[in-house]
Design an enzyme around this catalytic site. Structure first.
Site, short mmCIF file in Angstrom:
data_model
loop_
_atom_site.label_atom_id
_atom_site.label_comp_id
_atom_site.label_asym_id
_atom_site.label_seq_id
_atom_site.Cartn_x
_atom_site.Cartn_y
_atom_site.Cartn_z
N ILE A 150 53.16 65.42 83.79
CA ILE A 150 53.45 64.94 82.42
C ILE A 150 54.34 63.69 82.48
O ILE A 150 54.06 62.70 81.79
CB ILE A 150 54.10 66.07 81.59
CG1 ILE A 150 53.07 67.19 81.39
CG2 ILE A 150 54.61 65.54 80.25
CD1 ILE A 150 53.61 68.47 80.78
N ASP A 169 63.35 61.82 90.51
CA ASP A 169 62.55 62.96 90.96
C ASP A 169 62.67 63.00 92.47
O ASP A 169 62.15 62.12 93.15
CB ASP A 169 61.08 62.78 90.53
CG ASP A 169 60.26 64.04 90.81
OD1 ASP A 169 60.47 64.65 91.87
OD2 ASP A 169 59.42 64.40 89.97
N SER A 229 60.13 69.70 77.67
CA SER A 229 59.76 70.44 78.89
C SER A 229 60.00 71.93 78.68
O SER A 229 59.11 72.64 78.22
CB SER A 229 60.51 69.90 80.10
OG SER A 229 61.90 70.11 80.00
N ASP A 254 61.34 69.69 71.48
CA ASP A 254 60.11 70.46 71.18
C ASP A 254 60.28 71.90 71.66
O ASP A 254 59.52 72.77 71.28
CB ASP A 254 58.92 69.80 71.89
CG ASP A 254 57.60 70.50 71.57
OD1 ASP A 254 57.36 70.77 70.36
OD2 ASP A 254 56.81 70.79 72.49
N GLU A 259 63.00 80.85 71.28
CA GLU A 259 62.05 80.31 70.30
C GLU A 259 61.56 81.43 69.39
O GLU A 259 61.15 82.46 69.89
CB GLU A 259 60.89 79.64 71.03
CG GLU A 259 61.39 78.44 71.82
CD GLU A 259 60.30 77.65 72.54
OE1 GLU A 259 59.12 78.04 72.48
OE2 GLU A 259 60.65 76.64 73.17
N HIS A 277 57.55 73.65 69.51
CA HIS A 277 56.83 73.81 70.78
C HIS A 277 55.35 73.43 70.63
O HIS A 277 54.45 74.25 70.86
CB HIS A 277 56.98 75.25 71.31
CG HIS A 277 56.77 75.32 72.79
ND1 HIS A 277 57.45 76.18 73.61
CD2 HIS A 277 55.96 74.62 73.63
CE1 HIS A 277 57.07 76.02 74.86
NE2 HIS A 277 56.16 75.07 74.90
N LEU A 278 55.14 72.18 70.26
CA LEU A 278 53.78 71.72 69.94
C LEU A 278 53.14 70.94 71.09
O LEU A 278 52.02 70.46 70.94
CB LEU A 278 53.83 70.78 68.72
CG LEU A 278 54.12 71.41 67.37
CD1 LEU A 278 54.05 70.36 66.27
CD2 LEU A 278 53.11 72.52 67.08
N GLY A 279 53.88 70.80 72.22
CA GLY A 279 53.42 69.91 73.29
C GLY A 279 51.94 70.05 73.62
O GLY A 279 51.21 69.06 73.68
N ALA A 280 51.48 71.29 73.82
CA ALA A 280 50.10 71.48 74.29
C ALA A 280 49.13 71.69 73.14
O ALA A 280 47.94 71.93 73.37
CB ALA A 280 50.07 72.69 75.23
P1 NAD Z 1 54.93 69.17 87.37
O1 NAD Z 1 55.17 70.33 88.25
O2 NAD Z 1 53.67 68.38 87.53
O3 NAD Z 1 56.14 68.12 87.49
C1 NAD Z 1 57.48 68.48 87.53
C2 NAD Z 1 58.23 67.40 88.28
O4 NAD Z 1 59.62 67.69 88.21
C3 NAD Z 1 57.86 67.34 89.77
O5 NAD Z 1 57.47 66.04 90.15
C4 NAD Z 1 59.15 67.77 90.47
O6 NAD Z 1 59.34 67.11 91.73
C5 NAD Z 1 60.20 67.36 89.48
N1 NAD Z 1 61.45 68.08 89.64
C6 NAD Z 1 61.63 69.39 89.97
N2 NAD Z 1 62.95 69.67 90.02
C7 NAD Z 1 63.61 68.52 89.69
C8 NAD Z 1 64.98 68.18 89.54
N3 NAD Z 1 65.94 69.07 89.75
N4 NAD Z 1 65.29 66.91 89.19
C9 NAD Z 1 64.32 65.98 88.98
N5 NAD Z 1 63.00 66.25 89.11
C10 NAD Z 1 62.65 67.51 89.45
O7 NAD Z 1 55.10 69.73 85.87
P2 NAD Z 1 54.46 69.14 84.55
O8 NAD Z 1 53.10 69.72 84.38
O9 NAD Z 1 54.65 67.67 84.52
O10 NAD Z 1 55.39 69.86 83.45
C11 NAD Z 1 56.72 69.40 83.20
C12 NAD Z 1 57.40 70.33 82.21
O11 NAD Z 1 56.70 70.30 80.94
C13 NAD Z 1 57.42 71.81 82.61
O12 NAD Z 1 58.69 72.32 82.30
C14 NAD Z 1 56.42 72.47 81.70
O13 NAD Z 1 56.71 73.82 81.43
C15 NAD Z 1 56.60 71.63 80.46
N6 NAD Z 1 55.49 71.73 79.51
C16 NAD Z 1 55.83 71.72 78.18
C17 NAD Z 1 54.83 71.83 77.22
C18 NAD Z 1 55.18 71.84 75.77
O14 NAD Z 1 54.45 72.41 75.00
N7 NAD Z 1 56.24 71.18 75.36
C19 NAD Z 1 53.49 71.97 77.61
C20 NAD Z 1 53.17 71.93 78.98
C21 NAD Z 1 54.21 71.81 79.92
#
Ligand code: NAD
Length: 524
Positions: A150, A169, A229, A254, A259, A277-280
């Site tokens: 993301i 990261d 996130s 979000d 929640e 929580h509308l992300g997806a």
């Molecule tokens: P991903 O696993 O592809 O990416 C996560 C990144 O975070 C990785 O590159 C990892 O190296 C990095 N990371 C881990 N620990 C870290 C730290 N301490 N400091 C800095 N970077 C760090 O995950 P993604 O698919 O990109 O999802 C990201 C977030 O979005 C997740 O928390 C997921 O649950 C959330 N999400 C939210 C919604 C929503 O509806 N709002 C929908 C889907 C996902």
């Protein structure tokens, strides 16, 4: 023709993909007993998060070859039981990326132009043009914590808005960041330089309350925070305090620690923008989830490699005896590297020496990747999906084998190259036990079992005693102690093996000791 049981609702696009090549039964009415009863007749099972695919269900599914999870988490599936029976588990972790990234951009623009607040104002019959003076995102600096699936999509879109994009990261390579026009920096730099910080990390131990009072205070005065996130990543009380103190210009959320959110003072704050929580929640993301899981299931049924496989590969029994302790060692050395090397890593080097040079080291490589990536994703990182995640993060890895292993029968080396230095971890196997013999360039020798405590300190008399006293006072038992140092009275590392992990309070006391630069406690 293969028979597929779809036990929870998936998007019509996914169903159509499955029906094109298999016989598909959609049964949304199955309770536990009914599932156990019918599963025996199917080659594949597709679920979302509600169906519990237990070891019992897996054992009853004598024909099962694949379980598909429409979504990312696999907590409802007994993956180990599936692996033991050679059943592949596939999921769809990437289908939400664009949906969440677009919402993030929406929140960014909403913060800049106060769209929700001005909308409410007009709705209330007011016409407050001067109150809602905004700012342009063009030319501003966006800091992305996490450049995973993301985060990368957000970066691309922010570049399109002519923003300067920074990322912190620790796993994603400089090259990967550069490729998408992002500058990779340390956390402190990112917080100090960003006009807007957006968080895209999983909720794991290292990210829980990542945005606490301390890190919020390190943000630029008047900066903005976006969290789409996971709720627990931001300490909501600390955020409210930062807003009330006028340190932050605003925030967009979000996701929340619970929640629907309970902290009404925070969600009702005039400079907070909030979505439920509308992300997806887009039609496209839901359709993509269905298609991704369907394609994964069909690839597994056809004997091909699915893009998003979750469980472990097969190791030939004759290689297992030599490899097994090195697989454990590789995973533990890599996990140690992940805990101790917090700076962004440009590239890794893996070296397999001595007895390792005569076997196929692929399983050790996968275990190292798994150790480096574990807890950096909410996705369960396994030897099957670790290479894909490593590729997605643009990790640069070189490998070599050598016949010589110094005085050891076998030697495994991981080198992590950061911008400034090379950090080296080495290990060997003695009497079938993994030993870590070099930790972050310091020569030590310990068996990585149980709780471990590491300190980076200045070597001088009494250091070991002082740490021992603090642990003793907290009733933490030390089972082993090892010290490596650069030279007498120079920088040194102490490794203690403990019977239990010290509490946060004890760790704070240890860190507060003069001459201790850093200290970490962990179980590898
Ligand atoms: P991903 O696993 O592809 O990416 C996560 C990144 O975070 C990785 O590159 C990892 O190296 C990095 N990371 C881990 N620990 C870290 C730290 N301490 N400091 C800095 N970077 C760090 O995950 P993604 O698919 O990109 O999802 C990201 C977030 O979005 C997740 O928390 C997921 O649950 C959330 N999400 C939210 C919604 C929503 O509806 N709002 C929908 C889907 C996902």
């Amino acid at each position: 023709m293969d028979r597929i049981l779809v036990a929870e609702k998936i998007a019509p696009e996914g169903l159509a993909t499955l029906k094109a090549v298999a016989e598909v039964d959609v049964r949304l009415d199955l309770d536990k007993a009914a599932l156990l009863d019918v599963i025996t007749g199917y080659d594949a099972l597709v679920v979302r998060s509600a169906t519990k695919v237990t070891a019992e269900v897996i054992a009853a599914g004598s024909r099962l070859r694949v379980i598909g999870r429409a979504g990312s988490g696999v907590d409802n599936i007994d993956v180990d039981a599936a692996t033991q029976r050679g059943i592949m588990v596939v999921n769809a972790p990437a289908s939400n990326n664009v949906a969440v990234a677009e919402l993030t951009i929406g929140l960014l623009i909403s913060l800049a132009r106060q769209i929700p607040q001005s909308h409410s104002s007009v709705e209330a019959g007011k016409w407050e043009r001067s109150k809602f003076m905004g700012w342009e995102v063009r030319g501003k600096t966006l800091g992305l914590i996490g450049l995973g699936r993301i985060g990368s999509e957000v970066a691309r879109r922010a570049r399109g808005l002519e923003m300067q994009v920074l990322t912190y990261d620790p796993v994603v390579s400089f090259d990967r960041a550069t490729q998408i026009g992002v500058e990779s920096v340390n956390l402190e730099d990112l917080l100090a330089r960003s006009d807007v910080v957006s968080v895209h990390v999983p909720l794991v131990e290292s990210t829980r309350s990542l945005f606490d009072t301390n890190h919020l205070a390190m943000m630029k005065k008047g900066a903005y925070l976006i969290n789409a996130s996971r709720g627990g990543v931001v300490d909501e009380e600390a955020l409210l305090a930062a807003l009330e103190a006028g340190h932050l210009g605003g925030a967009a959320l979000d996701v929340y620690s619970s929640e629907p959110p309970k902290n009404s003072a925070l969600v009702n704050h005039p400079r907070i923008i909030k979505t439920p929580h509308l992300g997806a929640s887009t039609n496209e993301a839901q359709a993509q989830t269905g298609t991704d899981v369907a394609e994964g299931v069909l690839a597994a049924l056809a004997g091909n490699s699915p893009r998003y496989a979750v469980n472990a590969p097969f190791v030939a029994p004759e290689a297992w005896h030599v490899l097994e302790p090195y697989i454990r060692l590789g995973r533990q050395m890599a996990a140690l590297c992940r805990h101790l090397v917090l700076e962004p890593v440009r590239s890794y080097e893996f070296e397999y020496c001595g007895e390792l040079s005569g076997v196929d080291t692929q399983p050790v490589r996968l275990a190292i990747l798994q150790g480096l990536l574990a807890e950096t994703s909410e996705q369960r990182v396994t030897p099957v999906n670790a290479p894909l995640i490593a590729r997605e993060r643009g990790m640069r890895i070189t490998e070599r084998t050598c016949h010589e292993a110094e005085n050891y029968q076998g030697l495994l080396v991981i080198r992590a190259n950061t911008a400034d230095e090379q950090r080296v971890f080495s290990g060997t196997v003695l009497r079938h036990d993994p030993h870590i013999i070099q930790a972050d360039n310091y020569w030590v020798d310990f068996v990585p079992t149980g709780a471990l405590l590491f300190t980076y300190h200045r070597d001088r008399p009494g250091m070991i005693g002082r740490v021992g006293m603090l642990l003793g006072a907290a009733d933490v038992n030390i089972s082993g102690m090892y010290v490596g140092r650069q030279a007498p009275r120079q920088r040194a590392m102490m490794v203690l093996t403990l019977d239990e992990l010290p509490s946060d309070t004890v760790m704070e006391e240890i860190r507060a000791e003069p001459d201790i630069d850093r200290s970490y406690a962990m179980v590898l």
